[in-house]
Design a protein around this motif. Sequence first.
Motif, PDB file in Angstrom:
ATOM      1  N   SER A 210       0.826  -1.216   0.000  1.00  0.00           N
ATOM      2  CA  SER A 210       0.000   0.000   0.000  1.00  0.00           C
ATOM      3  C   SER A 210       0.862   1.269   0.000  1.00  0.00           C
ATOM      4  CB  SER A 210      -0.908  -0.003   1.236  1.00  0.00           C
ATOM      5  OG  SER A 210      -0.143   0.235   2.398  1.00  0.00           O
ATOM      6  N   LEU A 211       2.173   1.093   0.080  1.00  0.00           N
ATOM      7  CA  LEU A 211       3.059   2.247   0.252  1.00  0.00           C
ATOM      8  C   LEU A 211       3.918   2.520  -0.971  1.00  0.00           C
ATOM      9  CD1 LEU A 211       4.413   1.444   3.837  1.00  0.00           C
ATOM     10  CD2 LEU A 211       2.712   3.193   3.236  1.00  0.00           C
ATOM     11  N   GLU A 212       4.216   3.799  -1.204  1.00  0.00           N
ATOM     12  CA  GLU A 212       5.190   4.186  -2.230  1.00  0.00           C
ATOM     13  C   GLU A 212       6.594   3.771  -1.785  1.00  0.00           C
ATOM     14  OE1 GLU A 212       4.447   5.698  -5.082  1.00  0.00           O
ATOM     15  OE2 GLU A 212       6.410   6.387  -5.798  1.00  0.00           O
ATOM     16  N   PHE A 213       6.871   3.987  -0.488  1.00  0.00           N
ATOM     17  CA  PHE A 213       8.148   3.529   0.059  1.00  0.00           C
ATOM     18  C   PHE A 213       8.063   3.476   1.579  1.00  0.00           C
ATOM     19  CE2 PHE A 213       8.590   8.134   0.049  1.00  0.00           C
ATOM     20  CZ  PHE A 213       9.358   8.448   1.172  1.00  0.00           C
ATOM     21  N   LEU A 214       9.003   2.732   2.166  1.00  0.00           N
ATOM     22  CA  LEU A 214       9.108   2.632   3.622  1.00  0.00           C
ATOM     23  C   LEU A 214      10.489   3.154   4.015  1.00  0.00           C
ATOM     24  CD1 LEU A 214       8.285   1.651   6.477  1.00  0.00           C
ATOM     25  CD2 LEU A 214       9.142  -0.622   5.827  1.00  0.00           C
ATOM     26  N   GLU A 215      10.486   4.133   4.914  1.00  0.00           N
ATOM     27  CA  GLU A 215      11.749   4.771   5.302  1.00  0.00           C
ATOM     28  C   GLU A 215      12.301   4.172   6.597  1.00  0.00           C
ATOM     29  OE1 GLU A 215      11.996   9.013   4.412  1.00  0.00           O
ATOM     30  OE2 GLU A 215      12.597   9.314   6.493  1.00  0.00           O
ATOM     31  N   GLN A 216      13.562   3.916   6.565  1.00  0.00           N
ATOM     32  CA  GLN A 216      14.380   3.484   7.713  1.00  0.00           C
ATOM     33  C   GLN A 216      13.647   2.554   8.682  1.00  0.00           C
ATOM     34  OE1 GLN A 216      17.751   4.784   7.446  1.00  0.00           O
ATOM     35  NE2 GLN A 216      17.900   2.845   8.494  1.00  0.00           N
ATOM     36  N   PRO A 217      13.246   1.358   8.196  1.00  0.00           N
ATOM     37  CA  PRO A 217      12.550   0.416   9.076  1.00  0.00           C
ATOM     38  C   PRO A 217      13.430  -0.081  10.220  1.00  0.00           C
ATOM     39  CG  PRO A 217      13.008  -0.560   6.921  1.00  0.00           C
ATOM     40  CD  PRO A 217      13.307   0.886   6.803  1.00  0.00           C
ATOM     41  N   VAL A 218      14.713  -0.284   9.950  1.00  0.00           N
ATOM     42  CA  VAL A 218      15.613  -0.831  10.982  1.00  0.00           C
ATOM     43  C   VAL A 218      16.778   0.133  11.224  1.00  0.00           C
ATOM     44  CG1 VAL A 218      15.022  -3.226  10.447  1.00  0.00           C
ATOM     45  CG2 VAL A 218      16.926  -2.137   9.226  1.00  0.00           C
ATOM     46  N   ASP A 219      17.617  -0.221  12.170  1.00  0.00           N
ATOM     47  CA  ASP A 219      18.753   0.617  12.547  1.00  0.00           C
ATOM     48  C   ASP A 219      19.553   1.106  11.316  1.00  0.00           C
ATOM     49  OD1 ASP A 219      20.523   1.133  15.229  1.00  0.00           O
ATOM     50  OD2 ASP A 219      21.792   0.885  13.455  1.00  0.00           O
ATOM     51  N   GLY A 220      19.967   2.343  11.382  1.00  0.00           N
ATOM     52  CA  GLY A 220      20.685   2.946  10.260  1.00  0.00           C
ATOM     53  C   GLY A 220      21.944   2.196   9.859  1.00  0.00           C
ATOM     54  N   GLU A 221      22.544   1.477  10.806  1.00  0.00           N
ATOM     55  CA  GLU A 221      23.784   0.754  10.484  1.00  0.00           C
ATOM     56  C   GLU A 221      23.508  -0.661   9.974  1.00  0.00           C
ATOM     57  OE1 GLU A 221      26.544   1.010  13.705  1.00  0.00           O
ATOM     58  OE2 GLU A 221      26.737   3.177  13.493  1.00  0.00           O
ATOM     59  N   ASP A 222      22.252  -1.101  10.045  1.00  0.00           N
ATOM     60  CA  ASP A 222      21.920  -2.465   9.644  1.00  0.00           C
ATOM     61  C   ASP A 222      21.611  -2.524   8.144  1.00  0.00           C
ATOM     62  OD1 ASP A 222      21.228  -5.093   9.451  1.00  0.00           O
ATOM     63  OD2 ASP A 222      19.484  -4.987  10.787  1.00  0.00           O
ATOM     64  N   ILE A 223      22.645  -2.375   7.359  1.00  0.00           N
ATOM     65  CA  ILE A 223      22.473  -2.342   5.904  1.00  0.00           C
ATOM     66  C   ILE A 223      22.025  -3.713   5.385  1.00  0.00           C
ATOM     67  CG2 ILE A 223      23.699  -2.015   3.708  1.00  0.00           C
ATOM     68  CD1 ILE A 223      25.135   0.321   4.938  1.00  0.00           C
ATOM     69  N   ALA A 224      22.520  -4.782   6.013  1.00  0.00           N
ATOM     70  CA  ALA A 224      22.096  -6.132   5.604  1.00  0.00           C
ATOM     71  C   ALA A 224      20.604  -6.322   5.869  1.00  0.00           C
ATOM     72  CB  ALA A 224      22.914  -7.187   6.353  1.00  0.00           C
ATOM     73  N   GLY A 225      20.131  -5.798   7.001  1.00  0.00           N
ATOM     74  CA  GLY A 225      18.705  -5.885   7.330  1.00  0.00           C
ATOM     75  C   GLY A 225      17.868  -5.117   6.325  1.00  0.00           C
ATOM     76  N   MET A 226      18.331  -3.949   5.951  1.00  0.00           N
ATOM     77  CA  MET A 226      17.638  -3.142   4.938  1.00  0.00           C
ATOM     78  C   MET A 226      17.561  -3.918   3.624  1.00  0.00           C
ATOM     79  SD  MET A 226      16.899   0.118   6.042  1.00  0.00           S
ATOM     80  CE  MET A 226      17.229   1.406   4.831  1.00  0.00           C
ATOM     81  N   ALA A 227      18.654  -4.584   3.269  1.00  0.00           N
ATOM     82  CA  ALA A 227      18.711  -5.337   2.010  1.00  0.00           C
ATOM     83  C   ALA A 227      17.696  -6.490   2.030  1.00  0.00           C
ATOM     84  CB  ALA A 227      20.123  -5.869   1.782  1.00  0.00           C
ATOM     85  N   LYS A 228      17.558  -7.124   3.187  1.00  0.00           N
ATOM     86  CA  LYS A 228      16.604  -8.223   3.317  1.00  0.00           C
ATOM     87  C   LYS A 228      15.163  -7.720   3.076  1.00  0.00           C
ATOM     88  CE  LYS A 228      15.912 -12.078   6.486  1.00  0.00           C
ATOM     89  NZ  LYS A 228      16.217 -12.622   7.814  1.00  0.00           N
ATOM     90  N   LEU A 229      14.876  -6.549   3.622  1.00  0.00           N
ATOM     91  CA  LEU A 229      13.535  -5.969   3.460  1.00  0.00           C
ATOM     92  C   LEU A 229      13.299  -5.536   2.020  1.00  0.00           C
ATOM     93  CD1 LEU A 229      13.645  -3.977   6.774  1.00  0.00           C
ATOM     94  CD2 LEU A 229      12.233  -5.984   6.304  1.00  0.00           C
ATOM     95  N   ALA A 230      14.333  -4.968   1.399  1.00  0.00           N
ATOM     96  CA  ALA A 230      14.211  -4.568  -0.006  1.00  0.00           C
ATOM     97  C   ALA A 230      13.973  -5.796  -0.873  1.00  0.00           C
ATOM     98  CB  ALA A 230      15.475  -3.817  -0.446  1.00  0.00           C
ATOM     99  N   ALA A 231      14.651  -6.904  -0.539  1.00  0.00           N
ATOM    100  CA  ALA A 231      14.542  -8.137  -1.340  1.00  0.00           C
ATOM    101  C   ALA A 231      13.150  -8.759  -1.246  1.00  0.00           C
ATOM    102  CB  ALA A 231      15.600  -9.145  -0.885  1.00  0.00           C
ATOM    103  N   ALA A 232      12.399  -8.419  -0.196  1.00  0.00           N
ATOM    104  CA  ALA A 232      11.032  -8.943  -0.066  1.00  0.00           C
ATOM    105  C   ALA A 232      10.154  -8.438  -1.213  1.00  0.00           C
ATOM    106  CB  ALA A 232      10.428  -8.555   1.281  1.00  0.00           C
ATOM    107  N   GLY A 233      10.548  -7.328  -1.815  1.00  0.00           N
ATOM    108  CA  GLY A 233       9.872  -6.853  -3.031  1.00  0.00           C
ATOM    109  C   GLY A 233       8.485  -6.285  -2.827  1.00  0.00           C
ATOM    110  N   LYS A 234       8.104  -5.976  -1.600  1.00  0.00           N
ATOM    111  CA  LYS A 234       6.749  -5.459  -1.338  1.00  0.00           C
ATOM    112  C   LYS A 234       6.638  -3.956  -1.518  1.00  0.00           C
ATOM    113  CE  LYS A 234       4.857  -9.375  -0.068  1.00  0.00           C
ATOM    114  NZ  LYS A 234       3.830 -10.007  -0.904  1.00  0.00           N
ATOM    115  N   THR A 235       7.715  -3.257  -1.198  1.00  0.00           N
ATOM    116  CA  THR A 235       7.722  -1.805  -1.369  1.00  0.00           C
ATOM    117  C   THR A 235       9.166  -1.322  -1.465  1.00  0.00           C
ATOM    118  OG1 THR A 235       6.884   0.294  -0.481  1.00  0.00           O
ATOM    119  CG2 THR A 235       7.783  -1.241   1.124  1.00  0.00           C
ATOM    120  N   ALA A 236       9.353  -0.121  -1.976  1.00  0.00           N
ATOM    121  CA  ALA A 236      10.701   0.444  -2.052  1.00  0.00           C
ATOM    122  C   ALA A 236      11.175   0.805  -0.641  1.00  0.00           C
ATOM    123  CB  ALA A 236      10.694   1.688  -2.933  1.00  0.00           C
ATOM    124  N   ILE A 237      12.462   0.622  -0.399  1.00  0.00           N
ATOM    125  CA  ILE A 237      13.023   0.933   0.918  1.00  0.00           C
ATOM    126  C   ILE A 237      13.902   2.187   0.792  1.00  0.00           C
ATOM    127  CG2 ILE A 237      14.483   0.091   2.809  1.00  0.00           C
ATOM    128  CD1 ILE A 237      11.893  -1.514   2.540  1.00  0.00           C
TER     129      ILE A 237
END
Length: 363
Positions: A210-237
Amino acid sequence: MRITNIEAIAVDLPMLRPMKMAGVEIRVAENVLVKMVSDQGVVGWGEAASAPTMTGETVPSITTAIQLLANDLIGAEVDLATLQACMRRRLYGNSSAKAAIDMAAHDLVGRSMQKPVHELLGPLMRHSVPVLWLLGTGSEEADVLEARAKYADGFRAFKVKVGTAAIDADIRRTLVIRRALPADALVCADANQAWNVDDALRFVIGAGESLEFLEQPVDGEDIAGMAKLAAAGKTAIGCDEGLHSMADLQHHLAAAAATGGSLKAIKLGGLGTVLKAAQWCTMHDWKVNLACKIAESGIATAAVLQLGAVLPAIDWGVSLSSQYLAEDIVHNPLKIVEGRAPVPDGPGLGVEVDEARVRHYQR
Ligand SMILES: [Mg+2]
């Protein structure tokens, strides 16, 4: 033209009403202003919000850093081309303090040349920018009412502050707000690092589409976590707290951790760096959200509008903040017309600071 004085002025600006976001509720904006004076009597103003969870800087630390940098800059020529290098030589980090000085220098140079700051930055791309409306009243019903009212006023971009409640409640609130708005409204959400990867994944699966994008879902230093969420393909991170430099953009790109970012002067240290970051984003097919920090006054808001005039693209909207203050400290505060804010066209930043009001709110 030489700098004859640089004053750091700490101010406490009351909010119209508290803004709730993950980890913090802002009732009073604790900002530091810079008043820069030239030997020709021209005055330039700059501003930085203190945002300790984002920049690590506090009102006392920003004030001290500005005073330290002022020791080197007072007596020097006002030179926008070398200002950043001068400040970098003297002091590592402290991007908010540097941004406030950089903003004041741009205002000063613009005023002395009788030109708006955007003319110093680059060719004009637009005369007004689309404003994102923040939804963070703390109540789902109030958010829905506010979203509908603002849509009727002409706003077409909305940012839901999430991470303040249980995940299921955040999912429901986000979906309810999305459904309450017509299809042409852009709706995004910002978690301000509130979640771990598992919780964030639940949110992304439940509400991401339902979203255009989701901003900073997890800690700013958790780049691997961000990548996992982006890979889910549900919304832009998008990244915000994890984005402080050009190098951070590269790190997120290399890890496929984001496809857009929130650009703020207090994180990047100045107007020129924000512009450079925006150009990088466009070149790498990233989306840009241009933003003030809650809640900077009409001074930093004007600087963001000057940047908005020249950025190559601003697909994720512009987050302004002075409209959330009980009272602004400029004589000509921001006017939003049909959800868009016009770029001020007066000299410098294009706002006239009400110094009596500044002194009234001075800490
Ligand atoms: Mg954010």
